[in-house]
Structure formats: C-alpha cells, structure tokens
Design an enzyme around this catalytic site. Structure first.
Site, PDB file in Angstrom:
ATOM      1  N   ASP A 103      -6.019   0.475  -2.391  1.00  0.00           N
ATOM      2  CA  ASP A 103      -5.330   0.711  -1.115  1.00  0.00           C
ATOM      3  C   ASP A 103      -6.091   0.265   0.123  1.00  0.00           C
ATOM      4  OD1 ASP A 103      -7.238   2.837  -0.687  1.00  0.00           O
ATOM      5  OD2 ASP A 103      -5.941   4.218  -1.787  1.00  0.00           O
ATOM      6  N   HIS A 120     -10.696  -2.897  -9.054  1.00  0.00           N
ATOM      7  CA  HIS A 120      -9.336  -3.218  -9.507  1.00  0.00           C
ATOM      8  C   HIS A 120      -8.559  -4.044  -8.484  1.00  0.00           C
ATOM      9  CE1 HIS A 120      -9.540   0.443 -12.451  1.00  0.00           C
ATOM     10  NE2 HIS A 120     -10.212  -0.595 -12.883  1.00  0.00           N
ATOM     11  N   CYS A 153       7.087 -17.897  -5.875  1.00  0.00           N
ATOM     12  CA  CYS A 153       6.302 -18.745  -4.968  1.00  0.00           C
ATOM     13  C   CYS A 153       7.233 -19.753  -4.281  1.00  0.00           C
ATOM     14  CB  CYS A 153       5.223 -19.476  -5.768  1.00  0.00           C
ATOM     15  SG  CYS A 153       4.268 -20.626  -4.771  1.00  0.00           S
TER      16      CYS A 153
END
Ligand code: NAD
Length: 249
Positions: A103, A120, A153
């Site tokens: 976060d 992570h 994308c």
C-alpha cells in the site's frame, strides 16, 4: 510490570531496530487484511488469485481489479502506527522497515524510499506483462471505473497487472537480499500486524533472531512465530506502537 513495560525493557538498550510489517499495520487505515477475522480470505478463496490464473482467466483479472478498487487501498492514509515508525526513524533507532504490504503507507507517512523494503511490490504502478510499458496506477483505475473491467495494454494489447507479487511469483531479488542484510545486522526485530504465515517473507524475523536479535511481536491474534519471540504483545498496532516508541525515544 505490564506487558508493555516488558516490551520496552527488551528494546531499551537496542540501537538498530528492524521492523517487519504485515497487512495488520494498515487495517486502521481502512484496508482489510487477508487472514484476520474480517480478512479478504474469509470472503474469497486465495487459490483463485494465483499468477497463473491471472494470466489465463479474464474473470480472475476482472475480480482482481474490482477487489482492489473496492479495498480502499488507493485512497488510504497512514495511521498512528505508520507515524510512530517515522518517529523511531527520526530518533535514529530504526535501520529499516521490511514490509509485506503493497500500500505504500510507510513512505506516505514520511519514511524515505530507501528505508522501506517492499518484498511484495507495491500498487503505485501497473505494468504490461508483454512489453515494457508501465503507468501510474491511478490512470488505469480511471479506465476501470469508466467501465473497462479487464483493461489491456494500449500499446501492444497485452495483459496488464499492478506491480505486486502474486501467489506463484518470485519475490524481487534485490529486495530479498536487502531484507536479509538488514536482518543479519539488526539488534532487535519487531514484527507488527502479520500472521507470519506467508513464506519466504516470514523468514526475515527468523533470520534476524538466529543472528542474535531480540524478537518482539505485536499482533491482534496468534501468529505462527509466537513461540519464537521474546515478548508477544496482543493489541492494535496504532495503540501499542506509539506507546512503545514514546518509551524508547
Ligand atoms: P495476514 O492477513 O495474514 O495477517 C494480518 C494479521 O494482523 C492478523 O493476525 C490480524 O489479526 C492482525 N491485525 C489486523 N489488524 C491489526 C491491528 N490493527 N493491529 C495489530 N494486528 C492486526 O497478513 P500478512 O501476514 O501481512 O500476510 C498476508 C499478505 O497480505 C502479504 O503478503 C501482503 O502482501 C498482503 N496484504 C497486504 C495488504 C496491504 O498492503 N495493506 C492488505 C492485505 C493483504
């Protein structure tokens, strides 16, 4: 002596504290954890969100984007626990924060990027898995909110993914090495808000302790390493941690 006094006593002569954080340090910022009583895994099955399923199933990608925008992670603000760690760093006692969190709230609270090791990844950027393109996550969230439930994308049409490590993906080598170096060099390790059940990340406190560091755990509920710690404090990170930091600074 209260448990808090015992914890302060354990750390008071230490000068190189390393902190290991998990999802529980951010629940008071409104982001749900995974394995706590109201955690995400009480509502959905983690085996549905592996890297393999993300790349092969549009439905997994749609649910991942929906869960991320619903989690409040993009709007969350640091809480008292994040701020207490900044006080510890300003006092010169903190050598680093190794976090499993994605976060970015340790940096938002004021810790410099090079003090935080993100095992992570983080939610700041979205990457294309086919070409090298990447974007600030906010841009892609706008596309999702405008109705694109599985955005691709715009350059090559490839699958795109927030730059976090999913189950089944390896942790970034440079971060792993930095975490290990910090673990071997600290004189105390404090684990905060983690069940200490996600490996290899949860080896970090073990490595620190095996190298001689004192070990304090602060968590609501049991962890898988309670039996290894010198002191275990049960309680909310945003309440317990500021008291400890005041006691040490
Ligand atoms: P976890 O969900 O396994 O454990 C969180 C622990 O924190 C639980 O024991 C819970 O009871 C405790 N807890 C909850 N609120 C607390 C509070 N206020 N104070 C103290 N303890 C509290 O989380 P984990 O061990 O970090 O491992 C799960 C994985 O979750 C990590 O790999 C991480 O990448 C990911 N994750 C990150 C976030 C985030 O970035 N905020 C959120 C959810 C999951």
């Amino acid at each position: 002596m209260t448990d808090l006094d015992v914890a302060i006593d354990l750390l008071v002569d230490k000068e190189r504290l390393l902190v290991f954080t998990g999802a529980g340090v951010s629940t008071e910022s409104g982001i749900p954890d995974f394995r706590g009583p109201n955690g995400v895994w009480t509502k959905v099955d983690p085996s549905e969100f592996t890297f393999d399923k993300y790349v092969t199933r549009p439905e997994t990608r749609r649910r991942s984007w929906q869960m991320r925008t619903d989690s409040g992670i993009f709007e969350a603000k640091p809480n008292a626990a994040h701020r207490a760690l900044v006080d510890l760093w300003v006092a010169g006692l903190l050598v680093g924060v190794v976090t499993q969190n994605i976060d970015g709230l340790h940096q938002a609270a004021g810790l410099p990027d090079d003090v935080v090791v993100e095992l992570h990844g983080n939610v700041r950027a979205v990457e294309c898995l086919e070409c090298d393109a990447s974007w600030p996550t906010g841009q892609v969230v706008k596309r999702v909110e405008a109705g694109e439930s599985d955005p691709h994308c715009p350059d090559c049409g490839g699958i795109i993914k927030v730059s976090v490590i999913s189950f089944g993906q390896a942790m970034p080598q440079q971060e792993v090495e930095k975490a290990s170096r910090l673990a071997r060099g600290c004189d105390a390790i404090i684990s905060i808000g983690s069940t200490l059940s996600v490996y290899p990340a949860a080896y970090v406190p073990i490595e620190a302790q095996e190298a001689g560091a004192a070990y304090l755990i602060i968590n609501q509920g049991p962890t898988e390493q309670d039996h290894l710690a010198d002191v275990v404090l049960e309680g909310a990170a945003g309440e317990v941690l500021p008291t400890i930091v005041v006691g040490l600074t």
